[in-house]
Scaffold this active site. Structure first.
Site, short mmCIF file in Angstrom:
data_model
loop_
_atom_site.label_atom_id
_atom_site.label_comp_id
_atom_site.label_asym_id
_atom_site.label_seq_id
_atom_site.Cartn_x
_atom_site.Cartn_y
_atom_site.Cartn_z
N ASP A 102 -32.80 -17.99 -58.55
CA ASP A 102 -31.35 -18.02 -59.71
C ASP A 102 -31.58 -19.42 -60.34
O ASP A 102 -31.87 -20.33 -60.13
CB ASP A 102 -30.20 -17.98 -58.83
CG ASP A 102 -29.86 -16.56 -58.19
OD1 ASP A 102 -30.03 -15.85 -58.64
OD2 ASP A 102 -29.16 -16.64 -56.99
N1 URA Z 1 -30.09 -15.40 -52.85
C1 URA Z 1 -29.37 -15.58 -53.82
O1 URA Z 1 -28.36 -15.57 -54.10
N2 URA Z 1 -30.06 -16.62 -54.69
C2 URA Z 1 -31.70 -16.81 -55.20
O2 URA Z 1 -32.06 -18.24 -55.94
C3 URA Z 1 -32.28 -16.64 -54.15
C4 URA Z 1 -31.58 -15.94 -52.73
#
Ligand code: URA
Length: 230
Positions: A102
């Site tokens: 993310d």
């Molecule tokens: N899980 C998440 O919630 N975000 C990420 O960036 C990676 C795994």
């Protein structure tokens, strides 16, 4: 692509003739004779017939980036900076991301132009462990440990996540290992147990560990061992 197809793609070579060239030991992949017309050959291999190159090996690239917060795991975006902007332009050709993070998440991000390799790294069926260091709003409970280990129902995908492990570091900080890479997976798992992730940092994917000496925003090529580990 099958070897026979690569050989017959040359002007004027029929599939029958290609198979005969292969069977009589006149075709080599990366310098090694191959008599199997059905052999799968990637674009990263050189192919020769009687020593003459008919397919140049495309350079393959495998990079480890220490992703800083604020960068999108995408190759192009109109609004936000993307991780590709952190990579030298001469390395960009056909790079894609093997397992997104993310925008606010940090840590290990792998970029490659080898689609078969990145599929092995990210496909949920392969079950490669991904390790995250997570901080949360509320204390991480025994109940969370239990629910993660049982697997958590994801309504949208209609599936139960593969059993995951939590290793507490402090009351609100843990190392979490998951075996898939579903959309916002770690955040959704904590949400399901009434908690909220406040920071997420990926440390490891399979045997590939984020290098301690790699500052945020910097990258390095993967070693031959790291590539072979996937
Ligand atoms: N899980 C998440 O919630 N975000 C990420 O960036 C990676 C795994």
């Amino acid at each position: 692509m099958k070897l026979s197809r690569i050989v017959s793609n040359q002007n004027g070579v029929s599939r029958k003739r290609a198979n005969a060239l292969i069977a009589t030991g006149r075709v080599a992949i990366n310098g090694h004779l191959c008599r199997d017309a059905q052999q799968d050959v990637s674009e990263f291999c050189a192919v020769t017939v009687d020593g003459k190159t008919i397919q140049q090996a495309r350079p393959s690239r495998y990079l480890m980036l220490n992703k800083p917060a604020g960068y999108l795991s995408a190759t192009i975006d109109d609004t936000h900076p993307t991780v590709l902007e952190l990579i030298a332009p001469n390395l960009h050709d056909d790079l894609h991301i093997g397992g997104r993070l993310d925008r606010a998440s940090t840590g290990l991000l792998i970029l490659t132009n080898d689609g078969n390799w990145s599929r092995r790294l990210t496909e949920p069926v392969v079950k490669i462990p991904k390790v995250y260091r997570v901080t949360t709003e509320h204390p991480i409970t025994e109940e969370a440990h239990r629910r993660f280990a049982e697997g958590i129902w994801f309504e949208y995908e209609q599936l139960t996540t593969t059993p995951a492990q939590i290793e507490n570091i402090h009351e609100r900080e843990a190392r979490v290992t998951i075996y898939e890479g579903r959309y916002h997976q770690v955040k959704r798992m904590f949400h399901a147990v009434g908690n909220r992730v406040t920071s997420l940092h990926r440390e490891q994917m399979g045997k590939i560990q984020l290098c301690d000496t790699l500052p945020p925003g910097q990258y390095r090529p993967l070693t031959a061992e790291e590539i072979a580990s996937v």
